[in-house]
Design a protein around this motif. Sequence first.
Motif, PDB file in Angstrom:
ATOM      1  N   ALA A   3      -7.256  -9.536  -2.591  1.00 45.85           N
ATOM      2  CA  ALA A   3      -6.140  -9.561  -1.643  1.00 45.85           C
ATOM      3  C   ALA A   3      -6.480 -10.374  -0.401  1.00 45.85           C
ATOM      4  N   ALA A   4      -7.734 -10.303   0.043  1.00 54.63           N
ATOM      5  CA  ALA A   4      -8.134 -11.049   1.227  1.00 54.63           C
ATOM      6  C   ALA A   4      -8.090 -12.554   0.988  1.00 54.63           C
ATOM      7  N   ALA A   5      -8.278 -12.958  -0.262  1.00 57.81           N
ATOM      8  CA  ALA A   5      -8.291 -14.393  -0.581  1.00 57.81           C
ATOM      9  C   ALA A   5      -6.923 -14.925  -0.994  1.00 57.81           C
ATOM     10  N   TRP A   6      -6.026 -14.045  -1.378  1.00 56.96           N
ATOM     11  CA  TRP A   6      -4.782 -14.454  -2.034  1.00 56.96           C
ATOM     12  C   TRP A   6      -3.657 -14.648  -1.018  1.00 56.96           C
ATOM     13  N   ARG A   7      -3.788 -15.641  -0.163  1.00 61.46           N
ATOM     14  CA  ARG A   7      -2.776 -15.933   0.851  1.00 61.46           C
ATOM     15  C   ARG A   7      -2.523 -17.430   0.896  1.00 61.46           C
ATOM     16  N   GLY A   8      -1.251 -17.799   1.063  1.00 57.54           N
ATOM     17  CA  GLY A   8      -0.889 -19.203   1.019  1.00 57.54           C
ATOM     18  C   GLY A   8      -1.025 -19.939   2.329  1.00 57.54           C
ATOM     19  N   SER A   9      -1.172 -19.231   3.441  1.00 55.96           N
ATOM     20  CA  SER A   9      -1.284 -19.880   4.738  1.00 55.96           C
ATOM     21  C   SER A   9      -2.046 -18.976   5.693  1.00 55.96           C
ATOM     22  N   ALA A  10      -2.475 -19.549   6.800  1.00 55.88           N
ATOM     23  CA  ALA A  10      -3.224 -18.772   7.794  1.00 55.88           C
ATOM     24  C   ALA A  10      -2.372 -17.647   8.362  1.00 55.88           C
ATOM     25  N   GLU A  11      -1.093 -17.909   8.613  1.00 56.93           N
ATOM     26  CA  GLU A  11      -0.238 -16.882   9.210  1.00 56.93           C
ATOM     27  C   GLU A  11       0.082 -15.762   8.227  1.00 56.93           C
ATOM     28  N   LEU A  12       0.227 -16.090   6.950  1.00 60.34           N
ATOM     29  CA  LEU A  12       0.451 -15.028   5.973  1.00 60.34           C
ATOM     30  C   LEU A  12      -0.798 -14.158   5.824  1.00 60.34           C
ATOM     31  N   ALA A  13      -1.969 -14.774   5.961  1.00 55.71           N
ATOM     32  CA  ALA A  13      -3.208 -13.995   5.958  1.00 55.71           C
ATOM     33  C   ALA A  13      -3.258 -13.086   7.181  1.00 55.71           C
ATOM     34  N   LEU A  14      -2.912 -13.632   8.348  1.00 49.80           N
ATOM     35  CA  LEU A  14      -2.876 -12.820   9.569  1.00 49.80           C
ATOM     36  C   LEU A  14      -1.910 -11.654   9.407  1.00 49.80           C
ATOM     37  N   GLU A  15      -0.739 -11.930   8.853  1.00 51.14           N
ATOM     38  CA  GLU A  15       0.298 -10.913   8.703  1.00 51.14           C
ATOM     39  C   GLU A  15      -0.209  -9.710   7.919  1.00 51.14           C
ATOM     40  N   THR A  16      -0.785  -9.954   6.761  1.00 52.05           N
ATOM     41  CA  THR A  16      -1.199  -8.832   5.917  1.00 52.05           C
ATOM     42  C   THR A  16      -2.489  -8.180   6.396  1.00 52.05           C
ATOM     43  N   MET A  17      -3.440  -8.974   6.905  1.00 48.76           N
ATOM     44  CA  MET A  17      -4.715  -8.397   7.317  1.00 48.76           C
ATOM     45  C   MET A  17      -4.582  -7.611   8.626  1.00 48.76           C
ATOM     46  N   ALA A  18      -3.788  -8.126   9.561  1.00 50.95           N
ATOM     47  CA  ALA A  18      -3.604  -7.403  10.826  1.00 50.95           C
ATOM     48  C   ALA A  18      -2.866  -6.086  10.595  1.00 50.95           C
ATOM     49  N   GLN A  19      -1.835  -6.112   9.752  1.00 48.86           N
ATOM     50  CA  GLN A  19      -1.126  -4.867   9.448  1.00 48.86           C
ATOM     51  C   GLN A  19      -2.014  -3.905   8.665  1.00 48.86           C
ATOM     52  N   GLY A  20      -2.822  -4.444   7.768  1.00 49.87           N
ATOM     53  CA  GLY A  20      -3.737  -3.589   7.026  1.00 49.87           C
ATOM     54  C   GLY A  20      -4.765  -2.929   7.927  1.00 49.87           C
ATOM     55  N   THR A  21      -5.286  -3.697   8.885  1.00 51.54           N
ATOM     56  CA  THR A  21      -6.254  -3.143   9.833  1.00 51.54           C
ATOM     57  C   THR A  21      -5.615  -2.052  10.679  1.00 51.54           C
ATOM     58  N   ALA A  22      -4.394  -2.304  11.152  1.00 49.68           N
ATOM     59  CA  ALA A  22      -3.694  -1.310  11.963  1.00 49.68           C
ATOM     60  C   ALA A  22      -3.386  -0.056  11.149  1.00 49.68           C
ATOM     61  N   PHE A  23      -2.903  -0.248   9.916  1.00 51.84           N
ATOM     62  CA  PHE A  23      -2.599   0.901   9.062  1.00 51.84           C
ATOM     63  C   PHE A  23      -3.855   1.725   8.806  1.00 51.84           C
ATOM     64  N   THR A  24      -4.952   1.050   8.513  1.00 55.02           N
ATOM     65  CA  THR A  24      -6.209   1.753   8.235  1.00 55.02           C
ATOM     66  C   THR A  24      -6.659   2.566   9.437  1.00 55.02           C
ATOM     67  N   SER A  25      -6.598   1.970  10.607  1.00 57.74           N
ATOM     68  CA  SER A  25      -7.065   2.641  11.811  1.00 57.74           C
ATOM     69  C   SER A  25      -6.251   3.892  12.127  1.00 57.74           C
ATOM     70  N   VAL A  26      -4.928   3.757  12.137  1.00 57.00           N
ATOM     71  CA  VAL A  26      -4.096   4.900  12.519  1.00 57.00           C
ATOM     72  C   VAL A  26      -4.112   5.968  11.432  1.00 57.00           C
ATOM     73  N   THR A  27      -4.195   5.560  10.177  1.00 59.81           N
ATOM     74  CA  THR A  27      -4.209   6.539   9.088  1.00 59.81           C
ATOM     75  C   THR A  27      -5.495   7.349   9.094  1.00 59.81           C
ATOM     76  N   GLN A  28      -6.605   6.703   9.387  1.00 62.91           N
ATOM     77  CA  GLN A  28      -7.861   7.454   9.475  1.00 62.91           C
ATOM     78  C   GLN A  28      -7.841   8.444  10.636  1.00 62.91           C
ATOM     79  N   SER A  29      -7.147   8.087  11.703  1.00 58.99           N
ATOM     80  CA  SER A  29      -7.076   8.990  12.853  1.00 58.99           C
ATOM     81  C   SER A  29      -6.108  10.145  12.621  1.00 58.99           C
ATOM     82  N   ALA A  30      -4.934   9.836  12.064  1.00 53.68           N
ATOM     83  CA  ALA A  30      -3.881  10.846  11.941  1.00 53.68           C
ATOM     84  C   ALA A  30      -3.930  11.618  10.623  1.00 53.68           C
ATOM     85  N   TRP A  31      -4.424  10.972   9.562  1.00 54.64           N
ATOM     86  CA  TRP A  31      -4.442  11.582   8.224  1.00 54.64           C
ATOM     87  C   TRP A  31      -5.839  11.384   7.615  1.00 54.64           C
TER      88      TRP A  31
END
Length: 250
Positions: free
Chosen positions: A109-137
């Motif tokens: 998944a980290a490699a499968w992106r067509g552009s720098a911004e699409l990589a930013l989009e999924t990785m930044a949201q994934g990082t945010a989801f991981t952080s808040v989920t570990q804290s809340a759940w």
Amino acid sequence: MASTTASRGITTTITMTAMTTTTITEGAALYRLLAWLSPAYPVGAYTYSHGLETAVEDGVVRDRASLLDYIRTVLLAGAGRVDGALLAAAWRGAVAGDDPALDEVAELAAAWRGSAELALETMAQGTAFTSVTQSAWPEARFAAFAARHPRNLAHPVAFGAAAGFGGLPLRPALTGWLAAFAANLVSAGVRLVPLGQTDGQIATAALHPIVEQATDAALAADLDRLGTAAPALDLFSMRHETQYTRLFRS
């Protein structure tokens, strides 16, 4: 057709196809899924347009019908097609307790992106989801998975793994995630075109069969044979990187 199941005072049907019925009967599981998919869950999805901003700038997306065409392409032939399959693979790896399979999906998944911004989009949201989920759940197995890929989990992989470790059924989790992805693009389109809120809700309703179709495709996908067929979306994203006036990060 419809199916209704009651449990702990909550009656709900999550999804149904002609062949398969999947329900969430645990009140806690339903609550968790709704929380993770809520626009209030702080993953920052509202800051990304998935190249839509450039498509509007070019006049390619200019009304509700063309917005629907754009989102349909994203879900069935673009990143949505890939992300749905990755989410399902991560869920299966988590449920099976297969750490090597999970790690392989994360790296793919980290490699499968067509552009720098699409990589930013999924990785930044994934990082945010991981952080808040570990804290809340908090969940020890999910925490261990995240620790092996610090700040490097794509959103669908993080969500799929968390859903698997958390005991959420695959189809409702996958359908919900794809529906939230589509709803975020509708919201971006409402702001960019611009469209009225009613037009946005009509578009959301019209996308239901497309989301179900994308879910079916993701469940049946073979990662070794998976790909996208929407180069125009990648070009919009690449051009957005240098677009002079921007409201969104992608």
